[in-house]
Design an enzyme around this catalytic site. Sequence first.
Site, mmCIF file in Angstrom:
data_model
loop_
_atom_site.group_PDB
_atom_site.id
_atom_site.type_symbol
_atom_site.label_atom_id
_atom_site.label_comp_id
_atom_site.label_asym_id
_atom_site.label_seq_id
_atom_site.Cartn_x
_atom_site.Cartn_y
_atom_site.Cartn_z
ATOM 1 N N CYS A 63 0.663 -1.212 -0.110
ATOM 2 C CA CYS A 63 0.139 0.138 -0.033
ATOM 3 C C CYS A 63 1.004 1.101 -0.001
ATOM 4 O O CYS A 63 0.548 2.396 -0.774
ATOM 5 C CB CYS A 63 -1.082 0.161 1.274
ATOM 6 S SG CYS A 63 -0.204 0.061 2.612
ATOM 7 N N HIS A 115 -2.428 0.732 6.821
ATOM 8 C CA HIS A 115 -2.860 0.738 5.425
ATOM 9 C C HIS A 115 -2.975 2.231 4.878
ATOM 10 O O HIS A 115 -3.511 3.021 5.704
ATOM 11 C CB HIS A 115 -4.054 0.019 5.065
ATOM 12 C CG HIS A 115 -4.418 -0.041 3.899
ATOM 13 N ND1 HIS A 115 -3.794 -0.880 2.835
ATOM 14 C CD2 HIS A 115 -5.562 0.436 2.959
ATOM 15 C CE1 HIS A 115 -4.409 -0.668 1.570
ATOM 16 N NE2 HIS A 115 -5.300 -0.023 1.805
ATOM 17 N N ASP A 127 -5.981 1.930 -3.997
ATOM 18 C CA ASP A 127 -5.003 1.458 -3.110
ATOM 19 C C ASP A 127 -4.339 0.015 -3.558
ATOM 20 O O ASP A 127 -5.005 -0.567 -4.500
ATOM 21 C CB ASP A 127 -5.680 1.332 -1.722
ATOM 22 C CG ASP A 127 -6.702 0.440 -1.697
ATOM 23 O OD1 ASP A 127 -7.450 0.198 -2.586
ATOM 24 O OD2 ASP A 127 -6.784 -0.225 -0.749
#
Length: 156
Positions: A63, A115, A127
């Site tokens: 990420c 994240h 993402d």
Amino acid sequence: MKNTILKPLLLVAAVFAFFAASYQTADNASAAKHEYSKVLKTAKAHLGARYVWGATGPSRFDCSGFTKYVYKKSIKKHIPRTAQQQYNKLKHVSKKHLKKGDLVFFGGSKHSISHVGMYIGNGKMIDSQNRGVVTEKVHAPWWHAVGYARAADLSY
């Protein structure tokens, strides 16, 4: 006599300064819009790329590797490597002031970020996660947004 000449000159100077500032603001907005277009284009070009923990691109990402890569590749903006470092270093914004191109952080708290995704408008983000680089809702049931940050001053 001096006041008679000075007042019109000051008025002309003030009007000129106002229009010059307006023109510069429009120029800055146009440049920011162009930068967001480059960031979005770079991010979208990698849709479908595989997720690999620790990967920073260009064909595999985690990420934060994805967000770091997108900003560096598109507008030469260097941001930290991990999601927690990105959150800690970048300028925080409120959910109310979230703009396209801003980063959205997820986790247990602001001190436990796991994240990050890039906001693209309409409640969505791009993402890199277990399904690879995807577009999805920011407020999906499996995500807990804990903060937002601006990596660069972009407009849309």
